[in-house]
Design an enzyme around this catalytic site. Structure first.
Site, PDB file in Angstrom:
ATOM      1  N   GLY A 142       3.797  -0.928   7.290  1.00  0.00           N
ATOM      2  CA  GLY A 142       5.614  -0.359   7.744  1.00  0.00           C
ATOM      3  C   GLY A 142       5.317   0.360   8.829  1.00  0.00           C
ATOM      4  N   ARG A 143       6.267   1.191   9.247  1.00  0.00           N
ATOM      5  CA  ARG A 143       6.197   1.744  10.594  1.00  0.00           C
ATOM      6  C   ARG A 143       5.161   3.148  10.226  1.00  0.00           C
ATOM      7  NH1 ARG A 143       8.206   6.447   8.954  1.00  0.00           N
ATOM      8  NH2 ARG A 143       8.201   7.485  11.275  1.00  0.00           N
ATOM      9  N   ASP A 144       4.516   3.553  11.283  1.00  0.00           N
ATOM     10  CA  ASP A 144       3.390   4.341  11.151  1.00  0.00           C
ATOM     11  C   ASP A 144       2.471   4.052   9.955  1.00  0.00           C
ATOM     12  OD1 ASP A 144       1.928   6.426  12.192  1.00  0.00           O
ATOM     13  OD2 ASP A 144       3.176   8.237  11.173  1.00  0.00           O
ATOM     14  N   HIS A 145       2.132   2.986   9.623  1.00  0.00           N
ATOM     15  CA  HIS A 145       1.141   2.840   8.384  1.00  0.00           C
ATOM     16  C   HIS A 145      -0.318   3.693   8.496  1.00  0.00           C
ATOM     17  CE1 HIS A 145      -0.045  -0.086   5.195  1.00  0.00           C
ATOM     18  NE2 HIS A 145      -1.134   0.423   5.497  1.00  0.00           N
ATOM     19  N   ALA A 146      -0.345   4.176   7.227  1.00  0.00           N
ATOM     20  CA  ALA A 146      -1.587   5.161   7.223  1.00  0.00           C
ATOM     21  C   ALA A 146      -1.696   6.323   8.396  1.00  0.00           C
ATOM     22  CB  ALA A 146      -2.870   4.228   7.020  1.00  0.00           C
ATOM     23  N   GLN A 150       0.830  -1.032  -0.105  1.00  0.00           N
ATOM     24  CA  GLN A 150       0.173  -0.098  -0.160  1.00  0.00           C
ATOM     25  C   GLN A 150       0.845   1.467   0.010  1.00  0.00           C
ATOM     26  OE1 GLN A 150      -3.021   1.470   0.155  1.00  0.00           O
ATOM     27  NE2 GLN A 150      -2.113   3.407   1.037  1.00  0.00           N
ATOM     28  N   THR A 151       0.544   2.138  -0.809  1.00  0.00           N
ATOM     29  CA  THR A 151       1.335   3.596  -0.683  1.00  0.00           C
ATOM     30  C   THR A 151       0.477   4.662  -1.122  1.00  0.00           C
ATOM     31  OG1 THR A 151       3.333   4.550  -1.605  1.00  0.00           O
ATOM     32  CG2 THR A 151       2.350   3.386  -3.016  1.00  0.00           C
ATOM     33  N   ARG A 152       0.777   5.828  -0.557  1.00  0.00           N
ATOM     34  CA  ARG A 152       0.431   7.089  -1.087  1.00  0.00           C
ATOM     35  C   ARG A 152       1.412   7.899  -1.264  1.00  0.00           C
ATOM     36  NH1 ARG A 152      -0.482   8.179   4.925  1.00  0.00           N
ATOM     37  NH2 ARG A 152       0.157  10.324   5.131  1.00  0.00           N
ATOM     38  N   HIS A 202      11.443   2.309   0.337  1.00  0.00           N
ATOM     39  CA  HIS A 202      10.206   1.457  -0.248  1.00  0.00           C
ATOM     40  C   HIS A 202      10.568   0.350  -1.051  1.00  0.00           C
ATOM     41  CE1 HIS A 202       8.522   5.634   0.301  1.00  0.00           C
ATOM     42  NE2 HIS A 202       7.966   5.261   1.132  1.00  0.00           N
ATOM     43  N   HIS A 255      10.612   5.834  -2.927  1.00  0.00           N
ATOM     44  CA  HIS A 255      11.964   5.761  -2.686  1.00  0.00           C
ATOM     45  C   HIS A 255      12.666   4.767  -2.439  1.00  0.00           C
ATOM     46  CE1 HIS A 255      11.322  10.362  -2.466  1.00  0.00           C
ATOM     47  NE2 HIS A 255      10.450  10.186  -1.756  1.00  0.00           N
TER      48      HIS A 255
END
Ligand SMILES: [Zn+2]
Length: 392
Positions: free
Chosen positions: A294-298, A200-202, A209, A206
């Protein structure tokens, strides 16, 4: 062939994918029926929810939530049936409009220009407390939180019931990459992938990722790069720019038969831990077996702890979530390691590590400076510099 029969992961809840699109042969008739019904105009976020419902991405939901599902998902992160569901999906309308509608009747759902798209089999009308909902879902009723602000601005009167989509949702972008759950499942089967990891990405892609995606790909057959392209907050990088970075990344740095790009039409709620659960559930419906958290997802601002999203998965049994979360640490390039690494794998100090804050990267790009190649691939930096440079 059913999802289970083909050996693929079942839809969330253990059953088949919901299919709320009218068969082609019935669309004209339903359109004529809808023309004579009272109509509710959907916001862009409602439209995104409708698309997710109709395609089966929100399985096992078959419509906007009833009060029983709403209350339990808000308070207990489950549907009334007990199936995990971490964020309520409601259709809020003004009281005056609801007063004209009766449960048991059909209601037309329309786009902002008035085009009727779907029929809602109105089962219930109920009232909710949006502040309480924001507090439960986002941990705050603070309107500086973009998700809380949206929820609080949504009318408290909810229309519940099954939806039937009979027309194309307008304004759909990235059509070529907008695969629905049945289509991604077919694409995975065609490629012979059994273990598929979703990312998932917004944000633009980089090196950090890329590193995480490839680490996950080492234990899976294929990667679904699955950027969210529904509404995001104004200062996020626009989806069209992000899409260019993803295409270039896959084209230049991934084997063609191991990675696939498709978009998630959902809107971003910035719900941190609860949204991480929803993101995982949706990807199971798209046929993925693994999901990167990931860390701090969403997350947004400082509303959530770095590992809160990862910890929340422990509230559910692996069987009921179905898709396997893969938890990742903060990653970076380390000069001493001479490669990408994480807090888990690199013994060196911050002096050796190339760590740039999002704010710092933004400032560099706006000044027309490319981040170093150890942080961002040069081909991607070029796209971002061009898009972000403050013109003038
Ligand atoms: Zn190191």
């Amino acid at each position: 062939m059913s999802a289970q029969a083909s050996g693929a992961i079942s839809a969330h809840g253990g059953g088949e994918l919901a299919d709320l699109k009218a068969p082609a042969a019935e669309r004209t008739k339903l359109g004529a029926h809808a023309a004579g019904l009272p109509s509710v105009t959907l916001s862009s976020r409602d439209l995104a929810d409708l698309e997710m419902l109709a395609s089966g991405a929100f399985s096992p939901l078959t419509g906007f939530m009833t009060e029983a599902d709403y209350v339990r998902s808000r308070d207990d992160m489950r549907l009334a049936s007990g199936v995990p569901w971490s964020i309520p999906i409601t259709l809020g309308v003004e009281q005056a409009q609801a007063a004209k509608l009766k449960p048991g009747a059909d209601v037309a759902l329309a786009a902002e220009d008035g085009t009727r798209l779907a029929i809602l089999k109105l089962a219930e009308i109920f009232q909710v407390d949006r502040k309480r909902e924001a507090e439960a879902v986002f941990g705050t009723p603070d309107e500086n939180h973009p998700g809380a602000k949206n929820v609080i601005a949504t009318p408290p009167c909810c229309l519940a019931g099954r939806v039937i989509l009979f027309a194309e949702i307008p304004g759909r972008t990235f059509i070529e990459y907008r695969l629905e759950p049945r289509q991604t499942r077919a694409a995975f089967a065609e490629r012979g992938w059994k273990k598929i990891v979703a990312f998932q990405t917004r944000n633009p892609a980089h090196r950090a990722h890329e590193y995480i995606q490839k680490a996950a790909l080492e234990i899976c057959d294929g990667l679904l790069l699955h950027p969210l392209v529904g509404e995001t907050k104004g200062d996020d990088v626009p989806a069209a720019v992000r899409m260019e970075t993803y295409k270039v990344l896959l084209d230049l740095y991934y084997p063609k038969n191991r990675a696939m790009l498709s978009v998630l039409p959902a809107h971003m709620r910035y719900g941190g831990p609860r949204e991480a659960i929803l993101h995982a559930i949706m990807r199971r419906n798209y046929g993925c077996t693994h999901f990167i958290v990931g860390r701090d997802h969403a997350g947004v601002g400082n509303y959530y702890g770095t590992y809160d999203a990862q910890k929340l998965f422990e509230r559910f049994s692996p069987a009921e979530i179905g898709i396997t979360p893969l938890m990742f640490e903060n990653t970076f390039y380390c000069r001493h390691c001479a490669g990408m690494a994480s807090y888990k794998t690199c013994p060196h100090g911050d002096a050796d590590r190339l760590i740039l804050s999002g704010t710092k990267v933004r400032e560099m790009l706006q000044k027309g400076e490319a981040p170093p190649p150890e942080f961002t691939r040069p081909e991607i930096a070029a796209i971002l510099v061009e898009a972000m440079r403050v013109k003038g």
